[in-house]
Design an enzyme around this catalytic site. Structure first.
Site, mmCIF file in Angstrom:
data_model
loop_
_atom_site.group_PDB
_atom_site.id
_atom_site.type_symbol
_atom_site.label_atom_id
_atom_site.label_comp_id
_atom_site.label_asym_id
_atom_site.label_seq_id
_atom_site.Cartn_x
_atom_site.Cartn_y
_atom_site.Cartn_z
ATOM 1 N N LYS A 194 0.846 -1.201 0.000
ATOM 2 C CA LYS A 194 0.000 0.000 0.000
ATOM 3 C C LYS A 194 0.876 1.244 0.000
ATOM 4 O O LYS A 194 1.488 1.610 0.997
ATOM 5 C CB LYS A 194 -0.928 0.052 1.210
ATOM 6 C CG LYS A 194 -2.024 1.110 0.965
ATOM 7 C CD LYS A 194 -2.585 1.726 2.212
ATOM 8 C CE LYS A 194 -1.884 2.935 2.727
ATOM 9 N NZ LYS A 194 -1.847 4.126 1.853
ATOM 10 N N GLY A 247 7.037 5.013 7.984
ATOM 11 C CA GLY A 247 6.182 6.192 8.067
ATOM 12 C C GLY A 247 6.402 6.906 9.386
ATOM 13 O O GLY A 247 7.446 6.754 10.029
ATOM 14 N N SER A 248 5.400 7.633 9.798
ATOM 15 C CA SER A 248 5.569 8.474 10.986
ATOM 16 C C SER A 248 5.459 7.658 12.281
ATOM 17 O O SER A 248 4.826 6.592 12.312
ATOM 18 C CB SER A 248 4.503 9.565 10.989
ATOM 19 O OG SER A 248 3.225 8.980 11.089
ATOM 20 N N THR A 249 6.019 8.203 13.316
ATOM 21 C CA THR A 249 5.964 7.556 14.629
ATOM 22 C C THR A 249 4.515 7.447 15.100
ATOM 23 O O THR A 249 4.112 6.433 15.675
ATOM 24 C CB THR A 249 6.825 8.353 15.619
ATOM 25 O OG1 THR A 249 8.191 8.260 15.180
ATOM 26 C CG2 THR A 249 6.708 7.825 17.032
ATOM 27 N N GLU A 250 3.746 8.481 14.816
ATOM 28 C CA GLU A 250 2.339 8.486 15.241
ATOM 29 C C GLU A 250 1.584 7.304 14.608
ATOM 30 O O GLU A 250 0.870 6.561 15.298
ATOM 31 C CB GLU A 250 1.722 9.809 14.801
ATOM 32 C CG GLU A 250 0.372 10.093 15.363
ATOM 33 C CD GLU A 250 -0.230 11.329 14.695
ATOM 34 O OE1 GLU A 250 0.499 12.092 14.036
ATOM 35 O OE2 GLU A 250 -1.458 11.488 14.830
ATOM 36 N N GLY A 252 2.958 4.627 13.388
ATOM 37 C CA GLY A 252 3.592 3.418 13.922
ATOM 38 C C GLY A 252 2.949 2.985 15.228
ATOM 39 O O GLY A 252 2.674 1.792 15.441
ATOM 40 N N GLU A 269 9.791 1.336 10.645
ATOM 41 C CA GLU A 269 10.852 2.307 10.311
ATOM 42 C C GLU A 269 10.219 3.682 10.405
ATOM 43 O O GLU A 269 9.472 4.093 9.515
ATOM 44 C CB GLU A 269 11.385 2.038 8.899
ATOM 45 C CG GLU A 269 12.098 0.713 8.747
ATOM 46 C CD GLU A 269 13.481 0.714 9.378
ATOM 47 O OE1 GLU A 269 14.025 1.796 9.646
ATOM 48 O OE2 GLU A 269 14.003 -0.386 9.625
ATOM 49 N N CYS A 303 13.817 10.708 6.238
ATOM 50 C CA CYS A 303 13.695 10.290 7.637
ATOM 51 C C CYS A 303 14.950 10.600 8.441
ATOM 52 O O CYS A 303 14.868 10.940 9.614
ATOM 53 C CB CYS A 303 13.367 8.808 7.711
ATOM 54 S SG CYS A 303 14.535 7.767 6.813
ATOM 55 N N GLU A 399 9.820 16.037 14.710
ATOM 56 C CA GLU A 399 10.291 15.893 13.330
ATOM 57 C C GLU A 399 9.535 16.896 12.451
ATOM 58 O O GLU A 399 8.307 16.880 12.406
ATOM 59 C CB GLU A 399 10.016 14.463 12.846
ATOM 60 C CG GLU A 399 10.538 14.224 11.447
ATOM 61 C CD GLU A 399 10.194 12.823 10.940
ATOM 62 O OE1 GLU A 399 9.050 12.378 11.123
ATOM 63 O OE2 GLU A 399 11.076 12.182 10.344
HETATM 64 P P1 NAD Z 1 2.426 8.426 7.608
HETATM 65 O O1 NAD Z 1 2.672 7.659 8.844
HETATM 66 O O2 NAD Z 1 1.435 9.519 7.638
HETATM 67 O O3 NAD Z 1 1.960 7.470 6.431
HETATM 68 C C1 NAD Z 1 2.753 6.367 6.034
HETATM 69 C C2 NAD Z 1 1.848 5.314 5.440
HETATM 70 O O4 NAD Z 1 0.983 4.830 6.450
HETATM 71 C C3 NAD Z 1 0.956 5.806 4.306
HETATM 72 O O5 NAD Z 1 0.855 4.802 3.328
HETATM 73 C C4 NAD Z 1 -0.368 6.014 5.000
HETATM 74 O O6 NAD Z 1 -1.464 5.890 4.130
HETATM 75 C C5 NAD Z 1 -0.349 4.875 5.998
HETATM 76 N N1 NAD Z 1 -1.221 5.062 7.164
HETATM 77 C C6 NAD Z 1 -1.563 6.225 7.768
HETATM 78 N N2 NAD Z 1 -2.396 5.979 8.804
HETATM 79 C C7 NAD Z 1 -2.576 4.641 8.851
HETATM 80 C C8 NAD Z 1 -3.326 3.775 9.697
HETATM 81 N N3 NAD Z 1 -4.057 4.236 10.704
HETATM 82 N N4 NAD Z 1 -3.256 2.449 9.470
HETATM 83 C C9 NAD Z 1 -2.508 1.958 8.466
HETATM 84 N N5 NAD Z 1 -1.801 2.731 7.620
HETATM 85 C C10 NAD Z 1 -1.828 4.053 7.819
HETATM 86 O O7 NAD Z 1 3.853 8.954 7.144
HETATM 87 P P2 NAD Z 1 4.160 9.880 5.904
HETATM 88 O O8 NAD Z 1 3.755 11.261 6.274
HETATM 89 O O9 NAD Z 1 3.642 9.261 4.658
HETATM 90 O O10 NAD Z 1 5.744 9.764 5.823
HETATM 91 C C11 NAD Z 1 6.606 10.567 6.529
HETATM 92 C C12 NAD Z 1 7.125 9.831 7.739
HETATM 93 O O11 NAD Z 1 7.793 8.642 7.328
HETATM 94 C C13 NAD Z 1 8.158 10.639 8.480
HETATM 95 O O12 NAD Z 1 7.905 10.540 9.849
HETATM 96 C C14 NAD Z 1 9.459 9.956 8.126
HETATM 97 O O13 NAD Z 1 10.484 10.116 9.052
HETATM 98 C C15 NAD Z 1 9.032 8.540 8.005
HETATM 99 N N6 NAD Z 1 10.016 7.767 7.241
HETATM 100 C C16 NAD Z 1 10.816 6.888 7.915
HETATM 101 C C17 NAD Z 1 11.800 6.181 7.225
HETATM 102 C C18 NAD Z 1 12.697 5.202 7.933
HETATM 103 O O14 NAD Z 1 13.323 4.395 7.272
HETATM 104 N N7 NAD Z 1 12.787 5.237 9.247
HETATM 105 C C19 NAD Z 1 11.942 6.353 5.858
HETATM 106 C C20 NAD Z 1 11.105 7.263 5.210
HETATM 107 C C21 NAD Z 1 10.133 7.957 5.922
#
Ligand code: NAD
Length: 495
Positions: A194, A247-250, A252, A269, A303, A399
């Site tokens: 996804k 994705g984001s910590t929130e 996660g 991650e 990230c 962040e």
């Molecule tokens: P996000 O957490 O908003 O979204 C990431 C993904 O999760 C998207 O596909 C989104 O649709 C999905 N998602 C959102 N809410 C969800 C839920 N309740 N259940 C299941 N899936 C859900 O993050 P973003 O804004 O797309 O990306 C930016 C973040 O990603 C930053 O915090 C960045 O640091 C992090 N990031 C981390 C790494 C790493 O390797 N550590 C790499 C790249 C980005």
């Protein structure tokens, strides 16, 4: 020139509303949403808005493929060849894929074409090598109660963990997808991918490539849609054994709860607030462009962005001025336009969020040496350098995920380590020094999953990548990256 240049990108965008890739076939989406070019605001395509029914169908297809002879019985060498073929096809379409990444996300052509698409290719080639090297152990157990004349021997099997849901963010869409697909496929898993709702297009192009490479139907399924809809449905799905998330910590945190029903294995991650520590002996000719790249690359939407810069007091003012001058020299523009160093942020909403951090810092007494919202468009933000910040400011703790750097002086190495480690995150850090001894001492003392010396944001599939604290659980890349997708079965035999 800001429209599609390659025939591949033009043809892909011209095909009309995009559907879902499930079980080796395109399914029409009952509902769609628009994805936009953040530089111009122009609509690029309508893509499918998947929900729980599509999650069910995709997980069922992945489950069926997991047990299908075409995938389960594929010889390791054939799986390796398949992964290599995927890499070759991505390479053949690199221009079109890079262009779609630029249009959908806002990144520059150079970032997409020369860093991220090669990075995705590298993932498939690296894990192609691992497909033939998955082995267990033989063990002589200390079991003394076997019947007289017999004894126990044991070995382990390394089995694919099962159906994987891979949920990825918008900052580097194809690369993030490849970092999950390549090791999972090498391990023999099947997946539902996804992509983020902001950047769904390259994953859909990838589905066609996987098909042409000969991946059996259902081994990879692609669902576009919103996180709280199809993302949440996948995260809670009982047919998913493993959830791998970037994705984001929130988000996660939300996934930890969603995954508890069937105790899915999780790789998370997550975000970061990474420091770059510039020692008194740093070579500033190397350090200034290196630190700038570390925080401003991909408009800071990385990230590991080295956004908290700590510099020895003897060089701090000089570094801050040089960094601000460097930032002012970066040319903002459309990612496809010649000479662009920095594209827009992913969208106007994110631009406003980034701007709010800087405004708040200024109001709290920070000095803004460069940067701020640009009149090029509602998603553009010129790279900012701030001094006079305090460790308790929100912009120092959260962040920002934009091109915002702070420069803070320190007096000795001990203070530098304390400042750098003063964060709940722990993704990455860099140290800038000409002393080998300082390099070793500092890299040992910094609390981060990766520490670079005289570099920032250097990646390769061989290099393990993971986070401490709020930056997540588990490691991707390298041999450990493969482990995410394998589980061990012990076979104990009385002979
Ligand atoms: P996000 O957490 O908003 O979204 C990431 C993904 O999760 C998207 O596909 C989104 O649709 C999905 N998602 C959102 N809410 C969800 C839920 N309740 N259940 C299941 N899936 C859900 O993050 P973003 O804004 O797309 O990306 C930016 C973040 O990603 C930053 O915090 C960045 O640091 C992090 N990031 C981390 C790494 C790493 O390797 N550590 C790499 C790249 C980005």
């Amino acid at each position: 020139m800001t429209g599609p240049r390659t025939e591949g990108a033009r043809a892909f965008l011209a095909t009309g509303p995009k559907g879902f890739w499930i079980g080796g076939a395109w399914r029409t989406a009952p509902a769609t949403f628009a994805t936009h070019d953040p530089a111009t605001g122009a609509e690029l395509a309508q893509v499918g808005r998947a929900g729980a029914p599509e999650a069910d169908a995709a997980v069922a297809a992945a489950g069926a493929a997991l047990a299908s002879p075409g995938w389960a019985d594929m010889l390791p060498a054939a799986r390796a060849a398949l992964l290599w073929r995927i890499a070759d096809l991505i390479e053949a379409e690199a221009d079109a894929l890079a262009e779609i990444e630029v249009l959908d996300q806002g990144k520059t052509w150079a970032t997409a074409r020369h860093a991220e698409i090669p990075g995705a290719i590298g993932q498939f080639r690296y894990y192609a090598g691992w497909a033939t090297k998955i082995t267990g152990e033989t063990i002589r157990p200390s079991i003394g109660h076997a019947p007289p004349g017999r004894h126990a021997v044991a070995h382990t099997l390394r089995e694919p963990i099962g159906v994987v849901a891979a949920i990825v963010p918008w900052n580097s869409p194809l690369l993030m997808a490849a970092m999950k697909l390549a090791p999972a496929l090498a391990a023999g898993c099947t997946l539902v991918l996804k992509p983020a709702e902001e950047t769904p297009l390259s994953a859909l192009m990838l589905a066609d490539i996987l098909d042409r490479a000969g991946l059996p139907p259902g081994v990879v399924n692609v669902l576009t849609g919103y996180g709280e809809e199809v993302g949440a449905a996948l995260a809670a799905h009982p047919g998913v054994a493993k959830l791998t998330f970037t994705g984001s910590t929130e988000t996660g945190r939300a996934l930890v709860g969603a995954a508890r029903g069937n105790l899915k294995k999780l790789t998370l991650e997550l975000g970061g607030k990474s420091p770059a520590v510039v020692m008194a002996d740093a070579d500033l000719d190397l350090t200034v462009p290196g630190v700038a790249r570390g925080v401003f690359a991909n408009a800071g939407q990385v990230c590991v962005a080295g956004s908290r810069i700590y510099a020895h007091r003897s060089v701090a003012d000089q570094l801050a001025e040089a960094l601000a001058a460097h930032a002012r020299g970066l040319r903002l523009g459309h990612g496809l336009a010649d000479g662009t160093d920095l594209g827009p942020l992913v969208g106007p909403g994110h631009r406003d969020r980034v701007a709010a951090y800087v405004d708040e810092g200024r109001a709290a007494g920070a000095e803004v040496l460069s940067g701020g919202p640009s009149d090029l468009g509602p998603a553009f933000f010129a790279p900012a350098v701030l001094t006079g910040v305090r460790g308790d400011m929100r912009l120092m703790r959260e962040e920002i995920f934009g091109p915002v750097a702070t420069v803070t002086p320190f007096d000795d190495a001990e203070e530098a380590v304390a400042l750098a480690n003063d964060t709940d995150y722990g993704l990455a850090a860099s140290v800038w020094t000409e002393s080998l001894s300082t390099a070793h001492r500092m890299s040992a003392a910094l609390r981060a999953g990766t520490v670079w010396v005289n570099a920032h944001s250097y990646f390769s599939p061989e290099l393990p990548k993971g986070g401490r604290g709020l930056s997540g659980w588990g490691v991707e890349n390298g041999a450990q990256g493969l482990e995410n997708y394998l589980e061990t079965k012990t076979v104990c035999i009385v002979v």
